[in-house]
Motif scaffolding. Structure first.
Motif, PDB file in Angstrom:
ATOM      1  N   LEU A 222       1.664   9.375  -5.781  1.00  0.00           N
ATOM      2  CA  LEU A 222       2.181  10.729  -5.560  1.00  0.00           C
ATOM      3  C   LEU A 222       3.167  11.125  -6.660  1.00  0.00           C
ATOM      4  O   LEU A 222       3.190  12.280  -7.095  1.00  0.00           O
ATOM      5  CB  LEU A 222       2.862  10.826  -4.196  1.00  0.00           C
ATOM      6  CG  LEU A 222       1.918  10.795  -2.995  1.00  0.00           C
ATOM      7  CD1 LEU A 222       2.714  10.710  -1.709  1.00  0.00           C
ATOM      8  CD2 LEU A 222       0.998  11.998  -2.983  1.00  0.00           C
ATOM      9  N   LEU A 223       3.956  10.196  -7.124  1.00  0.00           N
ATOM     10  CA  LEU A 223       4.904  10.497  -8.191  1.00  0.00           C
ATOM     11  C   LEU A 223       4.191  10.766  -9.510  1.00  0.00           C
ATOM     12  O   LEU A 223       4.640  11.597 -10.302  1.00  0.00           O
ATOM     13  CB  LEU A 223       5.904   9.355  -8.364  1.00  0.00           C
ATOM     14  CG  LEU A 223       6.927   9.217  -7.236  1.00  0.00           C
ATOM     15  CD1 LEU A 223       7.726   7.935  -7.415  1.00  0.00           C
ATOM     16  CD2 LEU A 223       7.852  10.415  -7.198  1.00  0.00           C
ATOM     17  N   GLU A 224       3.067  10.098  -9.740  1.00  0.00           N
ATOM     18  CA  GLU A 224       2.310  10.335 -10.965  1.00  0.00           C
ATOM     19  C   GLU A 224       1.643  11.702 -10.940  1.00  0.00           C
ATOM     20  O   GLU A 224       1.535  12.357 -11.962  1.00  0.00           O
ATOM     21  CB  GLU A 224       1.247   9.251 -11.148  1.00  0.00           C
ATOM     22  CG  GLU A 224       1.824   7.914 -11.531  1.00  0.00           C
ATOM     23  CD  GLU A 224       0.768   6.815 -11.544  1.00  0.00           C
ATOM     24  OE1 GLU A 224      -0.420   7.123 -11.306  1.00  0.00           O
ATOM     25  OE2 GLU A 224       1.154   5.664 -11.788  1.00  0.00           O
ATOM     26  N   ILE A 225       1.190  12.138  -9.779  1.00  0.00           N
ATOM     27  CA  ILE A 225       0.516  13.436  -9.657  1.00  0.00           C
ATOM     28  C   ILE A 225       1.506  14.560  -9.902  1.00  0.00           C
ATOM     29  O   ILE A 225       1.187  15.558 -10.530  1.00  0.00           O
ATOM     30  CB  ILE A 225      -0.126  13.590  -8.260  1.00  0.00           C
ATOM     31  CG1 ILE A 225      -1.283  12.623  -8.114  1.00  0.00           C
ATOM     32  CG2 ILE A 225      -0.588  15.008  -8.036  1.00  0.00           C
ATOM     33  CD1 ILE A 225      -1.889  12.613  -6.725  1.00  0.00           C
ATOM     34  N   GLY A 226       2.714  14.397  -9.446  1.00  0.00           N
ATOM     35  CA  GLY A 226       3.712  15.453  -9.576  1.00  0.00           C
ATOM     36  C   GLY A 226       3.587  16.421  -8.422  1.00  0.00           C
ATOM     37  O   GLY A 226       2.727  16.288  -7.559  1.00  0.00           O
ATOM     38  N   PRO A 227       4.418  17.463  -8.414  1.00  0.00           N
ATOM     39  CA  PRO A 227       4.363  18.430  -7.315  1.00  0.00           C
ATOM     40  C   PRO A 227       3.057  19.208  -7.348  1.00  0.00           C
ATOM     41  O   PRO A 227       2.506  19.471  -8.408  1.00  0.00           O
ATOM     42  CB  PRO A 227       5.570  19.336  -7.546  1.00  0.00           C
ATOM     43  CG  PRO A 227       5.999  19.095  -8.951  1.00  0.00           C
ATOM     44  CD  PRO A 227       5.471  17.759  -9.365  1.00  0.00           C
ATOM     45  N   VAL A 228       2.574  19.580  -6.168  1.00  0.00           N
ATOM     46  CA  VAL A 228       1.318  20.309  -6.062  1.00  0.00           C
ATOM     47  C   VAL A 228       1.455  21.687  -6.678  1.00  0.00           C
ATOM     48  O   VAL A 228       0.624  22.131  -7.442  1.00  0.00           O
ATOM     49  CB  VAL A 228       0.879  20.404  -4.579  1.00  0.00           C
ATOM     50  CG1 VAL A 228      -0.346  21.257  -4.437  1.00  0.00           C
ATOM     51  CG2 VAL A 228       0.654  19.019  -4.026  1.00  0.00           C
ATOM     52  N   SER A 229       2.503  22.389  -6.344  1.00  0.00           N
ATOM     53  CA  SER A 229       2.744  23.688  -6.964  1.00  0.00           C
ATOM     54  C   SER A 229       4.219  23.753  -7.299  1.00  0.00           C
ATOM     55  O   SER A 229       5.059  23.350  -6.519  1.00  0.00           O
ATOM     56  CB  SER A 229       2.353  24.830  -6.022  1.00  0.00           C
ATOM     57  OG  SER A 229       3.148  24.783  -4.870  1.00  0.00           O
ATOM     58  N   GLU A 230       4.486  24.272  -8.478  1.00  0.00           N
ATOM     59  CA  GLU A 230       5.871  24.355  -8.931  1.00  0.00           C
ATOM     60  C   GLU A 230       6.600  25.409  -8.096  1.00  0.00           C
ATOM     61  O   GLU A 230       6.021  26.387  -7.653  1.00  0.00           O
ATOM     62  CB  GLU A 230       5.901  24.766 -10.405  1.00  0.00           C
ATOM     63  CG  GLU A 230       5.154  23.800 -11.309  1.00  0.00           C
ATOM     64  CD  GLU A 230       6.075  22.820 -11.972  1.00  0.00           C
ATOM     65  OE1 GLU A 230       7.262  23.116 -12.077  1.00  0.00           O
ATOM     66  OE2 GLU A 230       5.605  21.756 -12.380  1.00  0.00           O
TER      67      GLU A 230
ATOM     68  N   ARG B 290       0.830  -1.211   0.000  1.00  0.00           N
ATOM     69  CA  ARG B 290       0.000   0.000   0.000  1.00  0.00           C
ATOM     70  C   ARG B 290       0.861   1.257   0.000  1.00  0.00           C
ATOM     71  O   ARG B 290       0.582   2.218  -0.710  1.00  0.00           O
ATOM     72  CB  ARG B 290      -0.931   0.004   1.216  1.00  0.00           C
ATOM     73  CG  ARG B 290      -2.317  -0.493   0.876  1.00  0.00           C
ATOM     74  CD  ARG B 290      -3.286  -0.356   2.032  1.00  0.00           C
ATOM     75  NE  ARG B 290      -3.370  -1.677   2.663  1.00  0.00           N
ATOM     76  CZ  ARG B 290      -2.945  -1.963   3.887  1.00  0.00           C
ATOM     77  NH1 ARG B 290      -2.448  -1.052   4.652  1.00  0.00           N
ATOM     78  NH2 ARG B 290      -3.037  -3.180   4.359  1.00  0.00           N
ATOM     79  N   LEU B 291       1.924   1.245   0.794  1.00  0.00           N
ATOM     80  CA  LEU B 291       2.822   2.396   0.826  1.00  0.00           C
ATOM     81  C   LEU B 291       3.481   2.621  -0.528  1.00  0.00           C
ATOM     82  O   LEU B 291       3.607   3.764  -0.993  1.00  0.00           O
ATOM     83  CB  LEU B 291       3.887   2.216   1.903  1.00  0.00           C
ATOM     84  CG  LEU B 291       3.398   2.302   3.344  1.00  0.00           C
ATOM     85  CD1 LEU B 291       4.518   1.893   4.306  1.00  0.00           C
ATOM     86  CD2 LEU B 291       2.919   3.694   3.668  1.00  0.00           C
ATOM     87  N   LEU B 292       3.880   1.552  -1.194  1.00  0.00           N
ATOM     88  CA  LEU B 292       4.470   1.679  -2.521  1.00  0.00           C
ATOM     89  C   LEU B 292       3.465   2.239  -3.515  1.00  0.00           C
ATOM     90  O   LEU B 292       3.804   3.100  -4.340  1.00  0.00           O
ATOM     91  CB  LEU B 292       4.987   0.321  -3.004  1.00  0.00           C
ATOM     92  CG  LEU B 292       6.285  -0.160  -2.383  1.00  0.00           C
ATOM     93  CD1 LEU B 292       6.569  -1.595  -2.801  1.00  0.00           C
ATOM     94  CD2 LEU B 292       7.435   0.734  -2.795  1.00  0.00           C
TER      95      LEU B 292
END
Length: 100
Positions: free
Chosen positions: A69-77, A61-63
């Motif tokens: 989270l990596l697919e979403i990318g950073p919330v704000s650049e 689940r953690l993976l």
């Protein structure tokens, strides 16, 4: 050779064979018991511990969360150098409390 002597040798050989067969039977029983113990141990290793399974599920689940989270990318650049606020200048007027 006397018939009594031949009869004695046959009897003696028969006793030796009986003892050998008995010893071999005992060894066979011991080997069968060892085989059963090894098979039991092997079957227990096929079934993992429930606590270990729960731990592995938690890791999975953690993976998945990390991949998400990596697919979403950073919330704000992060702001670029032109958008960054001006750096603090130590020479600017700074209000210090008056020393008494």
């Amino acid at each position: 050779m006397a018939p009594a002597s031949v009869s004695f040798r046959i009897s003696r050989n028969a006793e030796d064979l009986a003892e050998t067969i008995h010893a071999l039977s005992q060894r066979l029983v011991t080997l069968e018991q060892r085989l059963a113990a090894v098979e039991l141990q092997a079957s227990n290793q096929d079934r993992p511990d429930p606590q270990e399974l729960a731990s592995l599920d938690n890791v999975e689940r953690l993976l998945q969360d990390c991949r998400h989270l990596l697919e979403i990318g950073p919330v704000s650049e992060a702001p670029t150098a032109s958008e960054a606020p001006p750096a603090f200048d130590s020479q600017e007027d700074i209000a210090y409390p008056n020393a008494a």
